[in-house]
Design an enzyme around this catalytic site. Structure first.
Site, PDB file in Angstrom:
ATOM      1  N   HIS A  96       2.611  11.400  -5.201  1.00  9.03           N
ATOM      2  CA  HIS A  96       2.663  10.030  -5.712  1.00  9.03           C
ATOM      3  C   HIS A  96       1.316   9.373  -5.419  1.00  9.03           C
ATOM      4  O   HIS A  96       0.889   9.297  -4.265  1.00  9.03           O
ATOM      5  CB  HIS A  96       3.792   9.260  -5.016  1.00  9.03           C
ATOM      6  CG  HIS A  96       4.024   7.889  -5.556  1.00  9.03           C
ATOM      7  ND1 HIS A  96       4.570   7.655  -6.805  1.00  9.03           N
ATOM      8  CD2 HIS A  96       3.792   6.660  -5.017  1.00  9.03           C
ATOM      9  CE1 HIS A  96       4.668   6.350  -7.005  1.00  9.03           C
ATOM     10  NE2 HIS A  96       4.197   5.716  -5.942  1.00  9.03           N
ATOM     11  N   GLU A 140       1.519   4.615  -8.896  1.00 10.41           N
ATOM     12  CA  GLU A 140       1.957   3.259  -8.551  1.00 10.41           C
ATOM     13  C   GLU A 140       0.933   2.228  -8.999  1.00 10.41           C
ATOM     14  O   GLU A 140      -0.277   2.423  -8.867  1.00 10.41           O
ATOM     15  CB  GLU A 140       2.174   3.148  -7.038  1.00 10.41           C
ATOM     16  CG  GLU A 140       2.664   1.765  -6.615  1.00 10.41           C
ATOM     17  CD  GLU A 140       3.065   1.726  -5.161  1.00 10.41           C
ATOM     18  OE1 GLU A 140       3.997   2.455  -4.787  1.00 10.41           O
ATOM     19  OE2 GLU A 140       2.428   0.974  -4.386  1.00 10.41           O
ATOM     20  N   ASP A 183       8.427  -7.701   2.854  1.00 12.10           N
ATOM     21  CA  ASP A 183       7.830  -8.570   3.871  1.00 12.10           C
ATOM     22  C   ASP A 183       8.349  -9.987   3.678  1.00 12.10           C
ATOM     23  O   ASP A 183       8.339 -10.518   2.567  1.00 12.10           O
ATOM     24  CB  ASP A 183       6.305  -8.562   3.763  1.00 12.10           C
ATOM     25  CG  ASP A 183       5.736  -7.178   3.995  1.00 12.10           C
ATOM     26  OD1 ASP A 183       6.254  -6.472   4.877  1.00 12.10           O
ATOM     27  OD2 ASP A 183       4.784  -6.797   3.283  1.00 12.10           O
ATOM     28  N   PHE A 236      -6.600  -1.637   4.559  1.00 10.36           N
ATOM     29  CA  PHE A 236      -5.215  -1.232   4.320  1.00 10.36           C
ATOM     30  C   PHE A 236      -4.674  -0.421   5.494  1.00 10.36           C
ATOM     31  O   PHE A 236      -3.530  -0.602   5.921  1.00 10.36           O
ATOM     32  CB  PHE A 236      -5.109  -0.396   3.051  1.00 10.36           C
ATOM     33  CG  PHE A 236      -5.348  -1.153   1.777  1.00 10.36           C
ATOM     34  CD1 PHE A 236      -5.319  -2.541   1.738  1.00 10.36           C
ATOM     35  CD2 PHE A 236      -5.592  -0.476   0.591  1.00 10.36           C
ATOM     36  CE1 PHE A 236      -5.539  -3.240   0.555  1.00 10.36           C
ATOM     37  CE2 PHE A 236      -5.808  -1.150  -0.600  1.00 10.36           C
ATOM     38  CZ  PHE A 236      -5.783  -2.539  -0.619  1.00 10.36           C
ATOM     39  N   SER A 266       3.257  11.168 -10.007  1.00  8.67           N
ATOM     40  CA  SER A 266       3.705   9.814 -10.338  1.00  8.67           C
ATOM     41  C   SER A 266       2.626   8.852  -9.852  1.00  8.67           C
ATOM     42  O   SER A 266       1.807   9.194  -8.992  1.00  8.67           O
ATOM     43  CB  SER A 266       5.060   9.509  -9.693  1.00  8.67           C
ATOM     44  OG  SER A 266       5.032   9.751  -8.298  1.00  8.67           O
TER      45      SER A 266
END
Length: 296
Positions: free
Chosen positions: A273, A28, A120, A223, A26
């Site tokens: 993913h 994103e 957030d 990140f 999958s």
């Protein structure tokens, strides 16, 4: 476009010839915010749909005014690709009336899979009154959504400790979440330890590892600092003086991701993913190879 010639393909392929079980993948994406980003977004969607992934997930804007835009993007991707789309839905900046309206719109549009997150806050002084577990429970009362939730092999940055983080994850599962997708990581040992701890704490749903192929190391380093993800020293070393977004950088990123996938596969993991950052090149190369070898 980033291609492997036949010789390089065969060199890489010999490492994964033993992947005999079907691998589920999958991808994103995040919503594009301008024309150039839209073109890149759709180029990536159209490239990766060729791999017949289980689903595409679309991240969610923090600003409530983005709701209709996200719904439009999600439904359009679903209609154009005929692939399941799982929009992210955050609860921290919505009230229950807004959440119900959004959920019902998704369900009416044929979107049955949601990634349920706390999100957030836009206001750091705002008290959190609704968490991801509450959102899962709320969504399940509206319709029988297939719900994915987030998991953190290296502990959520705001968690008190590992134990409390697992308690919160279990609560999300107990409220009806169907599977968990992890934050990206670069140590397979950390993921496997986390999976063992989940099982020991009664969390038996599938834990899907999140894979972030490295193209621009400086970006990934930023990140990682924000998300409490450890980058091993050898990765720092190997990317020294490597130009970002170069063929060399992509080849290194490919090798790191493929080694992680192979290691996890041999430990029984068959779903992955991929965090694409709206760029299909590396994820496509990795998953094209996986799809070819896992169906031989």
């Amino acid at each position: 476009m980033f291609f492997f010639n036949k010789y390089k393909y065969e060199l890489l392929n010999h490492h994964i010839l033993n992947l005999t079980k079907k691998i589920n993948i999958s991808f994103e994406f995040f919503p594009p915010k301008n024309i150039d980003m839209q073109n890149k977004f759709w180029d990536s969607i159209n490239q990766l749909k060729k791999l017949n992934p289980n689903f595409f997930s679309i991240t969610y804007g923090a600003n409530n005014s983005d709701c209709n835009q996200i719904l439009d993007i999600v439904t359009q991707v679903n209609q154009v690709t005929n692939i399941e789309v799982a929009p992210h839905l955050t609860c921290i900046n919505h009230n229950l009336i807004e959440l119900e309206e959004i959920a019902k719109k998704y369900w009416s549009a044929g979107i049955k899979h949601i990634v349920a997150l706390r999100g957030d806050t836009l206001n750091i002084s705002k008290k959190v009154i609704m968490y991801a577990s509450d959102l899962v429970k709320f969504l399940k009362k509206i319709a029988n959504f297939n719900i994915s939730v987030a998991a953190y092999p290296e502990v959520h940055p705001e968690a008190i400790n590992e134990k409390s983080d697992l308690i919160y994850l279990k609560k999300k599962i107990d409220e009806g979440a169907n599977q968990a997708i992890t934050q990206f990581f670069f140590s397979t040992d950390k993921f496997l330890y986390f999976r063992d701890k989940c099982i020991a704490n009664g969390i038996t749903v599938e834990i899907i590892p999140g894979i972030l192929p490295i193209v621009n190391f400086n970006q990934i380093h930023r990140f990682a600092k924000m998300t409490n993800v450890h980058i091993p020293k050898w990765i720092y070393k190997i990317f020294e003086n490597v130009e970002k977004n170069s063929i060399t950088s992509m080849m290194i990123g490919y090798k790191i991701a493929m080694d992680m996938i192979q290691s996890l596969y041999y430990e029984g993991v068959t779903s992955f993913h991929f965090y694409t950052l709206n760029c299909s090149k590396l994820s496509y190369a990795i998953c094209r190879l996986l799809s070819n070898t896992s169906n031989e």
